[in-house]
Design a protein around this motif. Structure first.
Motif, short mmCIF file in Angstrom:
data_model
loop_
_atom_site.label_atom_id
_atom_site.label_comp_id
_atom_site.label_asym_id
_atom_site.label_seq_id
_atom_site.Cartn_x
_atom_site.Cartn_y
_atom_site.Cartn_z
N ALA A 35 1.12 -1.52 -0.02
CA ALA A 35 0.02 0.16 -0.21
C ALA A 35 0.90 1.35 0.11
O ALA A 35 1.85 1.15 0.50
CB ALA A 35 -1.13 0.06 0.91
N VAL A 36 0.48 1.93 -0.47
CA VAL A 36 0.58 3.91 -0.94
C VAL A 36 0.07 4.61 0.33
O VAL A 36 -1.38 4.88 -0.55
CB VAL A 36 1.48 4.24 -1.76
N HIS A 37 0.14 5.54 1.13
CA HIS A 37 -0.57 6.47 1.90
C HIS A 37 0.31 8.03 1.54
O HIS A 37 1.73 8.14 1.54
CB HIS A 37 -0.92 6.35 3.45
N LYS A 38 -0.02 8.79 1.10
CA LYS A 38 0.57 9.91 0.78
C LYS A 38 -0.38 10.83 2.35
O LYS A 38 -1.14 11.28 2.55
CB LYS A 38 0.00 10.03 -0.15
N ASN A 39 0.43 11.94 2.69
CA ASN A 39 0.64 12.98 3.60
C ASN A 39 0.77 14.89 3.30
O ASN A 39 2.29 14.66 3.77
CB ASN A 39 0.39 12.83 4.94
N GLY A 40 0.71 14.92 1.85
CA GLY A 40 1.32 16.43 1.30
C GLY A 40 2.82 15.81 1.16
O GLY A 40 2.93 14.41 -0.23
N HIS A 42 4.76 13.65 2.24
CA HIS A 42 5.12 12.44 2.80
C HIS A 42 4.61 11.54 2.02
O HIS A 42 3.92 11.69 2.08
CB HIS A 42 5.57 12.17 4.34
N SER A 43 5.31 10.34 1.71
CA SER A 43 4.80 9.30 1.19
C SER A 43 5.17 8.17 2.59
O SER A 43 6.18 7.74 2.03
CB SER A 43 4.96 9.28 -0.31
N TYR A 44 4.16 7.38 2.57
CA TYR A 44 4.82 6.33 3.17
C TYR A 44 4.49 5.12 1.62
O TYR A 44 2.91 4.64 2.24
CB TYR A 44 3.79 5.98 4.75
N VAL A 45 5.32 3.80 2.01
CA VAL A 45 4.77 2.76 1.47
C VAL A 45 5.28 1.78 2.06
O VAL A 45 6.26 1.62 2.79
CB VAL A 45 6.30 2.75 0.33
N LEU A 46 4.21 0.99 2.21
CA LEU A 46 4.16 -0.42 3.14
C LEU A 46 4.72 -1.71 2.66
O LEU A 46 4.17 -1.79 0.83
CB LEU A 46 3.22 -0.73 4.29
N VAL A 47 5.72 -2.26 2.40
CA VAL A 47 6.42 -2.99 1.28
C VAL A 47 6.52 -4.44 2.19
O VAL A 47 6.51 -4.42 3.54
CB VAL A 47 7.65 -3.08 1.07
N LEU A 68 7.93 3.96 -9.48
CA LEU A 68 6.89 4.47 -8.24
C LEU A 68 6.14 5.58 -8.69
O LEU A 68 4.96 6.25 -8.51
CB LEU A 68 7.98 5.00 -6.92
N LYS A 69 6.71 6.47 -9.52
CA LYS A 69 6.17 8.07 -9.72
C LYS A 69 4.61 7.98 -10.66
O LYS A 69 3.78 8.50 -10.84
CB LYS A 69 6.87 8.88 -11.01
N GLU A 70 5.28 6.75 -11.74
CA GLU A 70 4.34 6.42 -12.93
C GLU A 70 2.87 5.38 -11.85
O GLU A 70 1.72 5.82 -12.58
CB GLU A 70 4.17 5.75 -13.51
N LYS A 71 2.68 4.73 -10.64
CA LYS A 71 1.57 4.07 -10.09
C LYS A 71 1.17 4.51 -9.08
O LYS A 71 0.31 4.11 -9.25
CB LYS A 71 2.66 2.04 -10.24
N TYR A 72 1.85 5.25 -8.81
CA TYR A 72 1.75 5.59 -7.52
C TYR A 72 1.95 7.96 -7.18
O TYR A 72 1.34 7.92 -6.27
CB TYR A 72 2.76 4.77 -6.10
N ASN A 73 2.52 7.70 -7.94
CA ASN A 73 2.40 9.52 -7.72
C ASN A 73 3.26 9.71 -6.81
O ASN A 73 3.10 10.55 -5.93
CB ASN A 73 0.84 10.12 -8.20
N ILE A 74 4.48 9.08 -7.03
CA ILE A 74 5.65 9.75 -5.31
C ILE A 74 6.84 9.81 -6.07
O ILE A 74 7.49 8.64 -7.03
CB ILE A 74 5.40 8.57 -4.27
N PRO A 75 7.55 10.16 -5.91
CA PRO A 75 7.30 10.89 -4.92
C PRO A 75 6.06 12.22 -5.57
O PRO A 75 6.14 12.64 -6.29
CB PRO A 75 8.49 11.45 -4.61
#
Length: 154
Positions: A35-40, A42-47, A68-75
């Motif tokens: 999963a990926v969680h975002k807060n502004g 800051h991105s939190y990637v659970l692996v 990561l940028k393409e699939k989850y838009n992070i950073p």
């Protein structure tokens, strides 16, 4: 006497080869992004199955940052370029808060929205556009000439 020494050497060689093969297999497991969680910014990637060695972690980031940028838009950098991406061990999965030492995600609508705090790796881009890699005992910096240096935490 010679036969005993020979058996001991063969036993140690077999043990060393088995250990090496096991470590090689373990280090080649694919990283599973749960999963990926975002807060502004800051991105939190659970692996699961994140690399163990510092060099492997940094290499994994460099190979997978476009995905990561393409699939989850992070950073997701701020206007000045700052961002952080923190990779956490998903471990036993989501749990309820313990009120103290679990990391909880407000973007989930369930009470089972926390994980145990087991950080693997942090990547951040400072305001001066210098990327740093945080590991358990220090930080790696990439110098302008491409060399990487480590500063250990005291």
């Amino acid at each position: 006497m010679k036969l005993t020494i020979r058996k001991t050497i063969y036993t140690f060689l077999l043990l060393a080869v088995t250990l090496h093969a096991g470590l090689l297999w373990w280090s080649q497991r694919p990283v599973d992004i749960v999963a990926v969680h975002k807060n502004g910014s800051h991105s939190y990637v659970l692996v699961k199955n994140f690399p163990f060695l510092d060099k492997e972690k940094i290499t994994w980031w460099l190979k997978n940052k476009a995905m990561l940028k393409e699939k989850y838009n992070i950073p997701n950098p701020e206007k000045d370029g700052f961002y952080s991406v923190i990779f956490w061990d998903f471990g036993e999965g989501y749990k309820e808060t313990d009120g103290y030492d679990r990391l909880c995600f407000d973007d989930m609508t369930t009470n089972i929205n926390c994980i145990d705090k087991e950080k693997y790796f942090t990547v951040w881009n400072g305001k001066n556009n210098n990327i740093s890699f945080g590991v358990h005992d220090g930080e790696y910096f990439i110098k302008e000439n491409g060399d990487m240096i480590k500063r250990k935490y005291e």
